[in-house]
Design an enzyme around this catalytic site. Structure first.
Site, PDB file in Angstrom:
ATOM      1  N   GLU A  87      -1.679  -0.349   2.798  1.00 56.71           N
ATOM      2  CA  GLU A  87      -2.599   0.551   1.581  1.00 56.71           C
ATOM      3  C   GLU A  87      -3.837   1.000   2.574  1.00 56.71           C
ATOM      4  OE1 GLU A  87      -3.180  -1.818  -1.716  1.00 56.71           O
ATOM      5  OE2 GLU A  87      -1.081  -1.739  -2.359  1.00 56.71           O
TER       6      GLU A  87
ATOM      7  N   GLU B 163       5.953  -3.159  -2.374  1.00 58.76           N
ATOM      8  CA  GLU B 163       5.420  -3.784  -3.203  1.00 58.76           C
ATOM      9  C   GLU B 163       5.547  -3.381  -4.847  1.00 58.76           C
ATOM     10  OE1 GLU B 163       1.174  -4.803  -2.797  1.00 58.76           O
ATOM     11  OE2 GLU B 163       1.554  -4.723  -0.726  1.00 58.76           O
TER      12      GLU B 163
HETATM   13  O1  AHR Z   1       0.315  -7.752  -3.848  1.00 59.06           O
HETATM   14  C1  AHR Z   1      -0.900  -7.924  -4.090  1.00 59.06           C
HETATM   15  C2  AHR Z   1      -1.776  -6.999  -3.379  1.00 59.06           C
HETATM   16  O2  AHR Z   1      -1.454  -5.697  -4.113  1.00 59.06           O
HETATM   17  C3  AHR Z   1      -1.548  -6.799  -2.005  1.00 59.06           C
HETATM   18  O3  AHR Z   1      -2.428  -7.410  -0.996  1.00 59.06           O
HETATM   19  C4  AHR Z   1      -2.157  -5.090  -1.704  1.00 59.06           C
HETATM   20  O4  AHR Z   1      -1.382  -4.654  -0.836  1.00 59.06           O
HETATM   21  C5  AHR Z   1      -1.727  -4.638  -3.233  1.00 59.06           C
HETATM   22  O5  AHR Z   1      -2.761  -3.832  -3.615  1.00 59.06           O
END
Ligand code: AHR
Length: 499
Positions: A172, A291
């Protein structure tokens, strides 16, 4: 209400890459410490990992697990987690403002992952670190021997390389919250040079470059384009991240958000293909949706946690029945896009926005979302068939036309079965569902289950798993047509034996 799904053996989307059922373990909250690793627990093995947790993880059949972050990786020194445990440094984890003991590192995690039959998708730190540290980490993990880093791995107990095949280039990096946040050009240049150097060390690896952290980022679109313009020749996948939540308590609109995931994927695919054309490249960049999940229940309680604790209870969302339906809709959406989404990671796996929860010194238990993920991961293997659906629709705040039924069918040639996954999004109406196929011979129903009949806010808890699967008894195969009633707000799985 009625709905019909019709599929043909000759009209397919793609063979599913098993990595679509990946997950994620970050050094965050109680995911690692007091999650998978709790040396004082009565069920811990000699390495300190809980065997009871491993058994539940295995039920999910996750083939790949992203590690060690997430936001955590952007401040992580992987060298802190190798060598004798007593000599490992305690460090501040700035991402989650926690204390990192480094008792688990690459060796421990790789061994644990192997024990649950999963590969590691290793993320390198491109927040506070760069090319050199990433290359050294890869050399440590994958180089046979005879160099400083590969010999150090051997000295630390691992004679054979870990042979990690999938690597993520940071996390990210578009997000202002990220340690070492960068502009698309800054990140694109660094990712390209890191990727180039990593592939010089080991050209068998596959690399994931960071896309946007959500599709609502102001830089979304431009970020993907610019990053790919820098990295196209060196990377294999572009990442997507997205979390959903029923913050406004509007269930119809909440369950329609899988259409948002679908639009997000299609938009990113078109950007990848635009850069392909612009570069005159023959190569196709595919997607790693590394994610995805529901995340909102724990947002307020997390603000109350004191900083610098070891393993604080962070992001411990307790999921309800409607979240299980949402996860079902999202899984079906990933399958509908299996031609381009080759890797996906349910974020995360244990305690942190997770299907599996653990009690310190106590039990492990399954959240509501465990069930749809477990079923799709186990039975959603094979070839995704293009869905031709007739279903009535409804209108929500965000979408004009949301089919009441979200569904997909898969053909598993090896097991000789057709599998239907379906969600009835209607809050009050049953749907008389029929399924027709062309090119298969359906023999019998081998299994039919549902998650249905619960209050939408019902949750599971330790020692009381209220929301679980039940057998669907009304599924009929007659004249080559499957018919069943899908109850209001239900998750349905039908497995059909083919000849
Ligand atoms: O999964 C939790 C968090 O969400 C992770 O660390 C990050 O990559 C995202 O913002």
């Amino acid at each position: 209400m009625k709905a019909n799904l019709s599929v043909s053996r000759h009209d397919t989307i793609s063979v599913v890459d098993k990595r679509l059922y990946g997950s994620f373990i970050e050094h965050l909250g109680r995911a690692v410490y007091d999650g998978i690793y709790e040396p004082e627990h009565q069920n811990a093995n000699n390495d300190g990992f809980r065997v009871d947790v491993e058994e539940v993880v295995k039920e999910l059949n996750v083939p790949i697990i992203r590690y060690p972050g997430g936001n955590f990786v952007s401040g992580y020194k992987w060298e802190d987690g190798i060598g004798p445990k007593e000599a490992r440094p305690k460090k501040l984890d700035l991402a989650w403002r926690s204390m990192e003991t480094n008792q688990v590192g690459i060796h421990e995690f790789a061994k644990w992952a192997q024990g649950v039959n999963a590969e590691v998708n290793m993320a390198v730190n491109l927040g506070t670190r760069g090319i050199q540290e990433a290359v050294e980490c890869l050399e440590y993990c994958n180089f046979e021997g005879g160099t400083y880093w590969s010999e150090l791995r051997k000295k630390n107990g691992e004679e054979k390389p870990f042979n990690i095949k999938t690597w993520s280039l940071g996390n990210e990096m578009d997000g202002p919250w990220q340690i070492g946040h960068k502009t698309a050009d800054e990140y694109g240049r660094l990712a390209a040079e890191t990727a180039k150097a990593m592939k010089l060390v080991d050209d068998s690896i596959e690399l994931v470059v960071c896309g946007s952290s959500t599709s609502t980022m102001p830089t979304f679109g431009d970020w993907e384009r610019i990053v790919l313009e820098h990295t196209y020749d060196y990377v294999d996948y572009l990442s997507l991240h997205c979390y959903y939540g029923n913050k406004e308590d509007d269930l119809g609109n909440y369950l329609s958000q899988s259409l948002d995931m679908d639009r997000f994927i299609k938009t990113v695919v078109s950007i990848c293909d635009y850069v392909k054309v612009k570069k005159g490249s023959k190569k196709q960049i595919n997607l790693s949706f590394d994610e995805w999940n529901v995340w909102y229940h724990s947002n307020d309680q997390d603000k109350e946690q004191a900083p610098w604790q070891v393993a604080p209870p962070l992001l411990e969302d307790i999921y309800n029945f409607e979240d299980a339906l949402m996860v079902g809709c999202l899984l079906i959406t990933l399958l509908k896009n299996a031609d381009r989404v080759k890797i996906a990671c349910l974020a995360q796996l244990v305690n942190v926005i997770a299907p599996i929860m653990t009690e310190k010194n106590g039990d492990t238990w399954k959240q509501t979302i465990f069930y749809p993920f477990m079923q799709v991961s186990n039975y959603g293997r094979g070839t995704v068939l293009t869905p031709h659906l007739t279903s009535e629709s409804y209108k929500t705040k965000d979408f004009d036309e949301v089919p009441y039924i979200e569904t997909i069918a898969i053909h598993n040639e090896e097991k000789e079965e057709l599998v239907i996954f379906a969600v009835n999004r209607s809050e009050d109406t049953s749907i008389a569902f029929t399924f027709e196929e062309d090119g298969f011979e359906m023999e019998s129903i081998s299994e039919a289950t549902e998650l249905a009949g619960y209050d939408k806010k019902d949750t599971n808890e330790s020692n009381h798993e209220l929301v679980t699967l039940s057998i669907k008894t009304d599924v009929v195969l007659e004249n080559d047509i499957i018919s069943t009633i899908m109850k209001p707000l239900s998750w349905n799985v039908i497995r059909i034996k083919t000849k």
